[in-house]
Design an enzyme around this catalytic site. Structure first.
Site, PDB file in Angstrom:
ATOM      1  N   GLY A 190     -10.741   1.129   7.304  1.00 33.33           N
ATOM      2  CA  GLY A 190     -11.307  -0.201   7.533  1.00 33.33           C
ATOM      3  C   GLY A 190     -12.363  -0.639   6.539  1.00 33.33           C
ATOM      4  O   GLY A 190     -13.213  -1.471   6.859  1.00 33.33           O
ATOM      5  N   ASN A 219     -11.843  -2.469   3.886  1.00 31.93           N
ATOM      6  CA  ASN A 219     -11.601  -3.889   3.576  1.00 31.93           C
ATOM      7  C   ASN A 219     -12.130  -4.774   4.706  1.00 31.93           C
ATOM      8  O   ASN A 219     -12.715  -5.834   4.445  1.00 31.93           O
ATOM      9  CB  ASN A 219     -10.112  -4.136   3.340  1.00 31.93           C
ATOM     10  CG  ASN A 219      -9.687  -3.737   1.946  1.00 31.93           C
ATOM     11  OD1 ASN A 219      -9.923  -4.463   0.978  1.00 31.93           O
ATOM     12  ND2 ASN A 219      -9.080  -2.564   1.819  1.00 31.93           N
ATOM     13  N   MET A 275      -0.580   0.026   8.705  1.00 33.46           N
ATOM     14  CA  MET A 275       0.458   0.878   8.124  1.00 33.46           C
ATOM     15  C   MET A 275       1.792   0.828   8.866  1.00 33.46           C
ATOM     16  O   MET A 275       2.540   1.800   8.858  1.00 33.46           O
ATOM     17  CB  MET A 275      -0.049   2.325   8.047  1.00 33.46           C
ATOM     18  CG  MET A 275      -1.331   2.478   7.238  1.00 33.46           C
ATOM     19  SD  MET A 275      -1.181   1.821   5.560  1.00 33.46           S
ATOM     20  CE  MET A 275      -0.178   3.121   4.816  1.00 33.46           C
ATOM     21  N   ILE A 295       5.481  -1.386   9.591  1.00 28.58           N
ATOM     22  CA  ILE A 295       6.373  -2.477   9.195  1.00 28.58           C
ATOM     23  C   ILE A 295       6.574  -3.361  10.423  1.00 28.58           C
ATOM     24  O   ILE A 295       6.833  -2.865  11.523  1.00 28.58           O
ATOM     25  CB  ILE A 295       7.708  -1.910   8.683  1.00 28.58           C
ATOM     26  CG1 ILE A 295       7.448  -1.108   7.405  1.00 28.58           C
ATOM     27  CG2 ILE A 295       8.708  -3.028   8.437  1.00 28.58           C
ATOM     28  CD1 ILE A 295       8.652  -0.359   6.886  1.00 28.58           C
ATOM     29  N   ASN A 308      -1.497  -9.882   3.356  1.00 34.87           N
ATOM     30  CA  ASN A 308      -1.620  -8.425   3.278  1.00 34.87           C
ATOM     31  C   ASN A 308      -2.281  -8.071   1.961  1.00 34.87           C
ATOM     32  O   ASN A 308      -2.047  -8.737   0.949  1.00 34.87           O
ATOM     33  CB  ASN A 308      -0.213  -7.804   3.329  1.00 34.87           C
ATOM     34  CG  ASN A 308      -0.228  -6.286   3.213  1.00 34.87           C
ATOM     35  OD1 ASN A 308      -1.038  -5.605   3.843  1.00 34.87           O
ATOM     36  ND2 ASN A 308       0.665  -5.732   2.393  1.00 34.87           N
ATOM     37  N   HIS A 313      -2.372  -5.045  -0.758  1.00 34.84           N
ATOM     38  CA  HIS A 313      -1.542  -3.891  -1.105  1.00 34.84           C
ATOM     39  C   HIS A 313      -2.057  -3.297  -2.422  1.00 34.84           C
ATOM     40  O   HIS A 313      -2.265  -4.025  -3.395  1.00 34.84           O
ATOM     41  CB  HIS A 313      -0.086  -4.330  -1.268  1.00 34.84           C
ATOM     42  CG  HIS A 313       0.824  -3.208  -1.629  1.00 34.84           C
ATOM     43  ND1 HIS A 313       1.240  -2.273  -0.709  1.00 34.84           N
ATOM     44  CD2 HIS A 313       1.368  -2.842  -2.813  1.00 34.84           C
ATOM     45  CE1 HIS A 313       2.015  -1.381  -1.316  1.00 34.84           C
ATOM     46  NE2 HIS A 313       2.113  -1.710  -2.590  1.00 34.84           N
ATOM     47  N   SER A 360      -2.902  -6.272  -4.977  1.00 33.79           N
ATOM     48  CA  SER A 360      -2.333  -7.616  -4.808  1.00 33.79           C
ATOM     49  C   SER A 360      -2.590  -8.120  -3.392  1.00 33.79           C
ATOM     50  O   SER A 360      -2.549  -7.340  -2.434  1.00 33.79           O
ATOM     51  CB  SER A 360      -0.816  -7.584  -5.021  1.00 33.79           C
ATOM     52  OG  SER A 360      -0.475  -7.008  -6.269  1.00 33.79           O
ATOM     53  N   LEU A 372       9.181  -5.951   3.103  1.00 33.96           N
ATOM     54  CA  LEU A 372       7.993  -5.106   2.956  1.00 33.96           C
ATOM     55  C   LEU A 372       7.302  -5.345   1.609  1.00 33.96           C
ATOM     56  O   LEU A 372       7.910  -5.150   0.554  1.00 33.96           O
ATOM     57  CB  LEU A 372       8.390  -3.624   3.068  1.00 33.96           C
ATOM     58  CG  LEU A 372       7.252  -2.628   2.863  1.00 33.96           C
ATOM     59  CD1 LEU A 372       6.236  -2.709   3.985  1.00 33.96           C
ATOM     60  CD2 LEU A 372       7.798  -1.213   2.709  1.00 33.96           C
ATOM     61  N   ASP A 373       6.042  -5.750   1.665  1.00 32.28           N
ATOM     62  CA  ASP A 373       5.236  -5.997   0.469  1.00 32.28           C
ATOM     63  C   ASP A 373       5.931  -6.959  -0.499  1.00 32.28           C
ATOM     64  O   ASP A 373       5.699  -6.902  -1.713  1.00 32.28           O
ATOM     65  CB  ASP A 373       4.890  -4.681  -0.243  1.00 32.28           C
ATOM     66  CG  ASP A 373       4.103  -3.727   0.650  1.00 32.28           C
ATOM     67  OD1 ASP A 373       3.265  -4.212   1.437  1.00 32.28           O
ATOM     68  OD2 ASP A 373       4.330  -2.509   0.574  1.00 32.28           O
TER      69      ASP A 373
HETATM   70  C1  GRF Z   1      -6.195  -0.185   0.956  1.00 36.45           C
HETATM   71  O1  GRF Z   1      -5.926   0.493  -0.224  1.00 36.45           O
HETATM   72  C2  GRF Z   1      -5.219  -1.328   1.138  1.00 36.45           C
HETATM   73  O2  GRF Z   1      -4.872  -1.953  -0.058  1.00 36.45           O
HETATM   74  C3  GRF Z   1      -4.025  -0.631   1.699  1.00 36.45           C
HETATM   75  O3  GRF Z   1      -4.544   0.348   2.556  1.00 36.45           O
HETATM   76  C4  GRF Z   1      -5.871   0.677   2.154  1.00 36.45           C
HETATM   77  C5  GRF Z   1      -6.762   0.391   3.325  1.00 36.45           C
HETATM   78  O4  GRF Z   1      -8.077   0.820   3.120  1.00 36.45           O
HETATM   79  N1  GRF Z   1      -3.107  -1.556   2.290  1.00 36.45           N
HETATM   80  P1  GRF Z   1      -9.180   0.446   4.195  1.00 36.45           P
HETATM   81  O5  GRF Z   1      -8.646   0.901   5.568  1.00 36.45           O
HETATM   82  O6  GRF Z   1      -9.409  -1.025   4.169  1.00 36.45           O
HETATM   83  O7  GRF Z   1     -10.396   1.223   3.803  1.00 36.45           O
END
Ligand code: GRF
Length: 223
Positions: free
Chosen positions: A17, A19, A95, A97, A112, A114, A141, A149-150
Site C-alpha cells: 500500500g 501507492n 493483484m 484479474i 491501474n 503497473h 504506467s 490484463l494491463d
Molecule cells: C507497485 O509496483 C504497483 O505498480 C504494482 O504493485 C506494486 C504495489 O506497491 N501494481 P504498493 O502496494 O503500492 O506499495
C-alpha cells in the site's frame, strides 16, 4: 471541464500500500483535491488496510475463498465499492484479474498503476523481465482498466534508466518513488477534470493524446 468538488476515490490494494500512502499523504498536505472514500482489499492482512485505518478511511476486506466463484467475489466487491459512490477507482497493487462484467459500468472511471513501460511486460515479474531483455530503461504506467490484463488505454508513464548491476530488487526499489509521483500526477489530472476516456481515446483538455504523457524526472506535473 474543471470540477467543483473533491474527486471521490476508492482504492483497491492487495499488499504493502505504498501507492495508497502517497495518495493519503498528498491529500493530507492539501496537494490533491480528492476524498478517499474506501480502501478495499482481497487480503485481510494487507498492510494497505492498516494504512487506511490509521488515516481514518473506511475499509473493506473481502476474502475470495468465502465466495462460490470468482465472478461472485468480483460482483460482491464491486457492489460494495459502488455503495461508497466513488467517482474513480484506483487499482494500486491489486493483484487479482477482474471480471469484465464488473468493470464495464466503470469504463473510464477505473485506473491501474503497473510497474512496466506498457505495452511491454503486462502481468507479473516486470522487473525481472526488463532485466532479462537487456532493456536500457524501465518504468511504470498508469492506464484505464479494461477486461484485457494491463491492456487498457494508457494515460501516462515515468521512465528510469537501468543501471549495470541492477537486480530486480534494486530496480523495483528505485522505481517506487517515481511510481508514486506518477500516480499522484495522474489522479491530480483526473481530479481536476482534465482527463477523460471517450470513444476509446484518452483526452487531455479535450484533445486526444497521441501518446502517453511522460512524467519528467522530478516533480508531479507533466511537462
Ligand atoms: C507497485 O509496483 C504497483 O505498480 C504494482 O504493485 C506494486 C504495489 O506497491 N501494481 P504498493 O502496494 O503500492 O506499495
Amino acid at each position: 471541464m474543471s470540477r467543483s468538488r473533491p474527486l471521490r476515490v476508492a482504492v483497491l490494494v492487495s499488499g504493502r500500500g505504498s501507492n495508497l500512502q502517497a495518495l493519503i499523504d498528498a491529500r493530507a498536505a492539501g496537494q490533491l483535491p480528492i476524498e478517499l472514500v474506501l480502501v478495499a482489499s482481497d487480503k485481510v492482512a494487507a498492510h494497505g488496510l492498516r494504512r487506511a485505518e490509521a488515516a481514518g478511511i473506511a475499509t473493506l476486506a473481502l476474502t475470495p475463498r468465502s465466495h462460490p466463484t470468482r465472478a461472485a467475489f468480483d460482483a460482491e466487491l464491486f457492489a460494495r465499492i459502488a455503495a461508497s459512490t466513488p467517482d474513480l477507482i484506483v487499482l494500486a497493487g491489486f493483484m487479482r484479474i477482474l471480471d469484465g462484467a464488473v468493470l464495464a459500468p466503470w469504463h473510464g472511471r477505473i485506473i491501474n498503476i503497473h510497474p512496466s513501460l506498457l505495452p511491454r511486460y503486462p502481468g507479473l515479474h516486470t522487473h525481472e523481465r526488463a532485466l532479462a531483455a537487456g532493456d536500457a530503461e524501465h518504468g511504470s504506467s498508469v492506464h484505464f482498466v479494461t477486461a484485457e490484463l494491463d491492456g487498457g488505454p494508457l494515460l501516462a508513464q515515468v521512465r528510469i534508466p537501468i543501471h549495470a548491476g541492477d537486480t530486480p530488487e534494486t530496480l523495483a526499489q528505485r522505481l517506487l518513488p517515481h511510481e508514486h509521483r506518477l500516480l499522484l500526477a495522474c489522479v491530480d489530472l483526473i481530479a481536476r477534470g482534465r482527463v477523460e476516456l471517450a470513444a476509446g481515446e484518452v483526452r487531455l483538455d479535450g484533445a486526444a493524446l497521441p501518446a502517453p504523457l511522460q512524467l519528467p524526472a522530478h516533480g508531479t506535473t507533466f511537462a
